[in-house]
Write an enzyme that holds these catalytic residues in place. Sequence first.
Site, short mmCIF file in Angstrom:
data_model
loop_
_atom_site.label_atom_id
_atom_site.label_comp_id
_atom_site.label_asym_id
_atom_site.label_seq_id
_atom_site.Cartn_x
_atom_site.Cartn_y
_atom_site.Cartn_z
N HIS A 15 0.82 -1.21 0.00
CA HIS A 15 0.00 0.00 0.00
C HIS A 15 0.85 1.26 0.00
O HIS A 15 0.47 2.28 -0.56
CB HIS A 15 -0.95 -0.01 1.20
CG HIS A 15 -2.14 -0.89 1.01
ND1 HIS A 15 -3.40 -0.57 1.42
CD2 HIS A 15 -2.25 -2.10 0.41
CE1 HIS A 15 -4.24 -1.54 1.09
NE2 HIS A 15 -3.56 -2.49 0.48
N ASP A 16 2.02 1.19 0.65
CA ASP A 16 2.89 2.37 0.63
C ASP A 16 3.48 2.56 -0.77
O ASP A 16 3.40 3.65 -1.35
CB ASP A 16 4.02 2.21 1.66
CG ASP A 16 4.87 3.48 1.74
OD1 ASP A 16 4.32 4.58 1.51
OD2 ASP A 16 6.08 3.38 2.02
N GLY A 73 5.06 5.94 -4.52
CA GLY A 73 6.30 5.20 -4.30
C GLY A 73 6.51 4.85 -2.84
O GLY A 73 5.74 5.24 -1.96
N ASP A 113 7.61 5.63 0.13
CA ASP A 113 8.08 6.86 0.79
C ASP A 113 7.43 7.06 2.15
O ASP A 113 7.43 8.16 2.68
CB ASP A 113 7.76 8.08 -0.10
CG ASP A 113 6.25 8.31 -0.23
OD1 ASP A 113 5.48 7.37 0.12
OD2 ASP A 113 5.84 9.40 -0.64
N PRO A 170 -6.05 -0.94 -6.17
CA PRO A 170 -7.23 -1.71 -6.55
C PRO A 170 -8.06 -2.01 -5.30
O PRO A 170 -7.52 -2.44 -4.29
CB PRO A 170 -6.65 -3.00 -7.14
CG PRO A 170 -5.22 -2.69 -7.46
CD PRO A 170 -4.80 -1.62 -6.49
N HIS A 190 -1.03 -13.46 -0.84
CA HIS A 190 -2.30 -13.90 -0.25
C HIS A 190 -2.22 -15.35 0.22
O HIS A 190 -3.24 -15.98 0.46
CB HIS A 190 -3.46 -13.67 -1.23
CG HIS A 190 -3.74 -12.21 -1.46
ND1 HIS A 190 -4.34 -11.72 -2.58
CD2 HIS A 190 -3.47 -11.13 -0.68
CE1 HIS A 190 -4.44 -10.39 -2.49
NE2 HIS A 190 -3.92 -10.01 -1.34
N ASP A 204 -5.33 -18.07 3.05
CA ASP A 204 -4.92 -19.45 2.77
C ASP A 204 -5.11 -20.23 4.05
O ASP A 204 -4.27 -20.22 4.93
CB ASP A 204 -3.45 -19.48 2.31
CG ASP A 204 -2.84 -20.88 2.40
OD1 ASP A 204 -3.59 -21.86 2.59
OD2 ASP A 204 -1.61 -20.98 2.25
N THR A 215 -2.24 -23.12 5.14
CA THR A 215 -0.97 -22.72 5.77
C THR A 215 -0.94 -21.19 5.87
O THR A 215 -0.24 -20.52 5.12
CB THR A 215 0.23 -23.21 4.93
OG1 THR A 215 0.01 -22.83 3.54
CG2 THR A 215 0.42 -24.70 5.00
N ASP A 274 4.21 -19.85 0.95
CA ASP A 274 4.35 -21.04 0.10
C ASP A 274 3.40 -20.87 -1.09
O ASP A 274 2.67 -19.87 -1.18
CB ASP A 274 4.04 -22.32 0.89
CG ASP A 274 2.63 -22.32 1.48
OD1 ASP A 274 1.77 -21.54 1.00
OD2 ASP A 274 2.38 -23.07 2.43
C1 HEM Z 1 -5.17 -6.20 -6.99
C2 HEM Z 1 -4.41 -6.43 -6.02
C3 HEM Z 1 -4.84 -6.73 -4.62
C4 HEM Z 1 -6.07 -6.69 -4.04
C5 HEM Z 1 -7.41 -6.32 -4.68
C6 HEM Z 1 -5.89 -7.06 -2.66
C7 HEM Z 1 -6.90 -7.11 -1.74
C8 HEM Z 1 -6.75 -7.51 -0.44
C9 HEM Z 1 -7.80 -7.56 0.53
C10 HEM Z 1 -9.23 -7.12 0.29
C11 HEM Z 1 -7.28 -8.05 1.67
C12 HEM Z 1 -8.02 -8.27 2.98
C13 HEM Z 1 -7.84 -7.08 3.91
C14 HEM Z 1 -8.70 -7.21 5.14
O1 HEM Z 1 -9.89 -7.40 4.99
O2 HEM Z 1 -8.16 -7.10 6.26
C15 HEM Z 1 -5.90 -8.31 1.44
C16 HEM Z 1 -5.04 -8.83 2.38
C17 HEM Z 1 -3.70 -8.98 2.18
N1 HEM Z 1 -3.00 -8.61 1.05
FE1 HEM Z 1 -3.78 -8.04 -0.72
N2 HEM Z 1 -4.58 -7.33 -2.44
C18 HEM Z 1 -3.89 -7.14 -3.59
C19 HEM Z 1 -2.54 -7.26 -3.79
C20 HEM Z 1 -1.64 -7.55 -2.79
C21 HEM Z 1 -0.21 -7.47 -2.93
C22 HEM Z 1 0.52 -7.06 -4.20
C23 HEM Z 1 0.32 -7.81 -1.73
C24 HEM Z 1 1.76 -7.88 -1.29
C25 HEM Z 1 2.76 -8.11 -2.04
C26 HEM Z 1 -0.77 -8.14 -0.85
C27 HEM Z 1 -0.64 -8.61 0.42
C28 HEM Z 1 -1.69 -8.88 1.27
C29 HEM Z 1 -1.52 -9.50 2.58
C30 HEM Z 1 -0.21 -10.00 3.18
C31 HEM Z 1 -2.78 -9.54 3.16
C32 HEM Z 1 -3.14 -10.04 4.56
C33 HEM Z 1 -3.11 -8.85 5.48
C34 HEM Z 1 -3.39 -9.16 6.94
O3 HEM Z 1 -3.39 -10.31 7.35
O4 HEM Z 1 -3.60 -8.18 7.67
N3 HEM Z 1 -1.94 -7.94 -1.52
N4 HEM Z 1 -5.59 -7.98 0.14
#
Ligand code: HEM
Length: 324
Positions: free
Chosen positions: A68-69, A74, A76, A162, A192, A241, A244, A249
């Site tokens: 998100h940052d 960028g 920052d 997004p 994810h 997931d 795990t 993984d």
């Molecule tokens: C189109 C791209 C993406 C969308 C729409 C998206 C959307 C989301 C959403 C809706 C959640 C759940 C947040 C919540 O309800 O607490 C989430 C969690 C997460 N996303 Fe994404 N995400 C995207 C790309 C990415 C990318 C590129 C990364 C990192 C490289 C990432 C890492 C994570 C992680 C680690 C979680 C778990 C966060 C937690 O446990 O607090 N996501 N994402």
Amino acid sequence: MQTSSGRRLRLLLLVVAMASATRRCTALELNYYASTCPDAEAIVRDAMERQHYRDPTLAPAIIRMLFHDCFVRGCDASVMIVPTRTRSSERVAIPNQTLRGFNAVDDVKRALEDACPATVSCADALALMARDAVALLGGNPYDVPLGRRDGLESNPWEVDLPPPFAALGDALRAFAARGFSAEETVVLFGAHTVGGAHCSAFRDRLARPDCAMDDGFRSDMLDACGAGAGDGEEDPVAFLDADTPFAIDNACYPQMMSNRTLLQVDQEAATHPDTAPHVAYYAASPDAFTQRFSEVMAKLSNVGVLEGDAGEVRRLCSKYNTPS
Ligand code: HEM
Ligand SMILES: *[C@@H]1O[C@H](CO)[C@@H](O)[C@H](O)[C@H]1NC(C)=O
Ligand SMILES: CC(=O)N[C@H]1CO[C@H](CO)[C@@H](O)[C@@H]1O
């Protein structure tokens, strides 16, 4: 004459182009704090380890915070600014509402300030924390060149991440705009494989009969989420997931291919022509995934960084040094 001066001009242009390319690409350095804060990386790693053993859900949150940052202005640290009465910030934008881990960033920054005041930027601290988070979750270690500066702007209207319900085509365009190929985007979706999502982020998919979702998975999620969707209702969290949830993984790729995934982008990735081959490849290649994931995280950590005299080194990650 003509050709030789033409050649000399071309050579000059080449040298200039190479010099500026080198400056652009290597301004971040592996040993950036070697003389000013030699223990910076160890300080971050120790703090992250301590926090991880206290709360294993932190590491995924930090990986997400980096995304998100780096996607907005960028890498920052603009995502960390807390809005004040007079000045808004990215943190009021909708996709930020479920970001977590800001206290952990503050803890790490405090340890860095104790050792080396006003030296290590919040942007570098987050890049290191995310690297350590990946390692603590079993991912491959990777190098993080340092020297990022902290931004002086953080605007909610610039948050063009997004949204939770984004369609894959829009997401691919957003990643391409920051220099990520479809393959790299699929690899980053691999994040994810850890952490959780609030039911509010995927509830609309549960209710849509046309939505590709395994029946057993859908009823599990309906049980987990309950009926509530209104204000003040509980908003439970489900693992992205469930097999795990604390391991970097490749488990999320088979889940995408068997319609057992919570988010719209991940589901569509299994069938979209630009992404399906990569999903199938990483589903079958666990080692290639962990290797690539670290490489693409390193690339994510360098998106649009501020260097040199740009920006500042914040003393508190949540505030500009000069409040306005
Ligand atoms: C189109 C791209 C993406 C969308 C729409 C998206 C959307 C989301 C959403 C809706 C959640 C759940 C947040 C919540 O309800 O607490 C989430 C969690 C997460 N996303 Fe994404 N995400 C995207 C790309 C990415 C990318 C590129 C990364 C990192 C490289 C990432 C890492 C994570 C992680 C680690 C979680 C778990 C966060 C937690 O446990 O607090 N996501 N994402
Ligand atoms: C996933 O959903 C799609 C669309 O409903 C369906 O065509 C496909 O057979 C499903 N795949 C599996 C493995 O269930
Ligand atoms: C973590 C964080 O700062 N979340 C903010 C997201 O935006 C809402 C307003 O829309 C704020 O209330 C949250 O504090």
